[in-house]
Design a protein around this motif. Sequence first.
Motif, short mmCIF file in Angstrom:
data_model
loop_
_atom_site.label_atom_id
_atom_site.label_comp_id
_atom_site.label_asym_id
_atom_site.label_seq_id
_atom_site.Cartn_x
_atom_site.Cartn_y
_atom_site.Cartn_z
N GLY A 1 0.79 -1.21 0.00
CA GLY A 1 0.00 0.00 0.00
C GLY A 1 0.83 1.26 0.00
N TYR A 2 0.08 2.36 0.03
CA TYR A 2 0.69 3.69 -0.02
C TYR A 2 -0.02 4.60 0.97
N LEU A 3 0.77 5.49 1.53
CA LEU A 3 0.27 6.48 2.48
C LEU A 3 0.49 7.85 1.84
N ALA A 4 -0.55 8.68 1.86
CA ALA A 4 -0.44 10.06 1.37
C ALA A 4 -0.25 10.97 2.57
N LEU A 5 0.72 11.85 2.47
CA LEU A 5 1.07 12.73 3.58
C LEU A 5 1.01 14.19 3.15
N GLU A 6 0.50 14.99 4.05
CA GLU A 6 0.58 16.44 3.92
C GLU A 6 1.54 16.87 5.02
N GLY A 7 2.76 17.23 4.64
CA GLY A 7 3.80 17.41 5.64
C GLY A 7 4.09 16.05 6.24
N GLU B 1 -0.17 4.93 -8.30
CA GLU B 1 0.94 4.24 -7.63
C GLU B 1 0.63 2.75 -7.51
N ALA B 2 -0.61 2.42 -7.17
CA ALA B 2 -1.01 1.01 -7.06
C ALA B 2 -0.90 0.31 -8.41
N ALA B 3 -1.32 0.97 -9.47
CA ALA B 3 -1.24 0.38 -10.81
C ALA B 3 0.22 0.19 -11.23
N ARG B 4 1.06 1.17 -10.94
CA ARG B 4 2.49 1.05 -11.26
C ARG B 4 3.10 -0.14 -10.52
N PHE B 5 2.78 -0.24 -9.21
CA PHE B 5 3.27 -1.35 -8.40
C PHE B 5 2.80 -2.68 -8.99
N GLY B 6 1.52 -2.76 -9.34
CA GLY B 6 0.97 -3.99 -9.90
C GLY B 6 1.65 -4.39 -11.21
N LYS B 7 1.91 -3.44 -12.06
CA LYS B 7 2.61 -3.74 -13.32
C LYS B 7 3.99 -4.30 -13.04
N ARG C 1 -4.31 -7.25 -13.73
CA ARG C 1 -5.47 -6.43 -13.38
C ARG C 1 -5.41 -6.01 -11.93
N LEU C 2 -6.19 -4.98 -11.64
CA LEU C 2 -6.36 -4.47 -10.29
C LEU C 2 -7.86 -4.36 -10.06
N ASP C 3 -8.36 -5.06 -9.07
CA ASP C 3 -9.79 -5.06 -8.77
C ASP C 3 -10.09 -4.20 -7.54
N VAL C 4 -11.30 -3.71 -7.46
CA VAL C 4 -11.76 -2.96 -6.30
C VAL C 4 -13.27 -3.17 -6.18
#
Length: 148
Positions: free
Chosen positions: A51-57, A102-108, A114-117
């Motif tokens: 996974g990925y975490l988005a940060l503001e500061g 970012e998730a799609a890049r990681f998956g490739k 494919r990436l499902d949700v």
Amino acid sequence: MRIRPVAPTDARSVAHLVDELLVELHHGELEHADRVSIAETVLTKTSRCFGYLALEGDSPVGVLLMTEGMAIYAGGAFGQITELYVRPECRSGGLAAALVREAARFGKERGWKRLDVGAPGQPRWSRTLAFYQSAGFVEVGPRLRLDL
């Protein structure tokens, strides 16, 4: 805003963001669970949970978690987004789309085809469905679960 891979040490932040997601999805109702402990367990499974975490500061404002599945219909390994959440004050700025990219890049990189949700129930969450479709996802029907 910056996005970085999630780490096991992010369990508390991830748990709080997922709590916010669940409160929003369930009309303010939140069943009691020790999500920090659950997040600690999940995030240590680094060969299965990504996974990925988005940060503001230094402040976490968004999260995307996914797992790897295997299926013949998917051509082998594929990704499944399990949680995607951006705090309301940070929405409509492209942050969720950046997390999905970012998730799609990681998956490739992992060789996923494919990436499902699973999108939340319609029509209440039509904006969420529209977001996923604008990110290139194709609607394939409802998903069901069986609790074990």
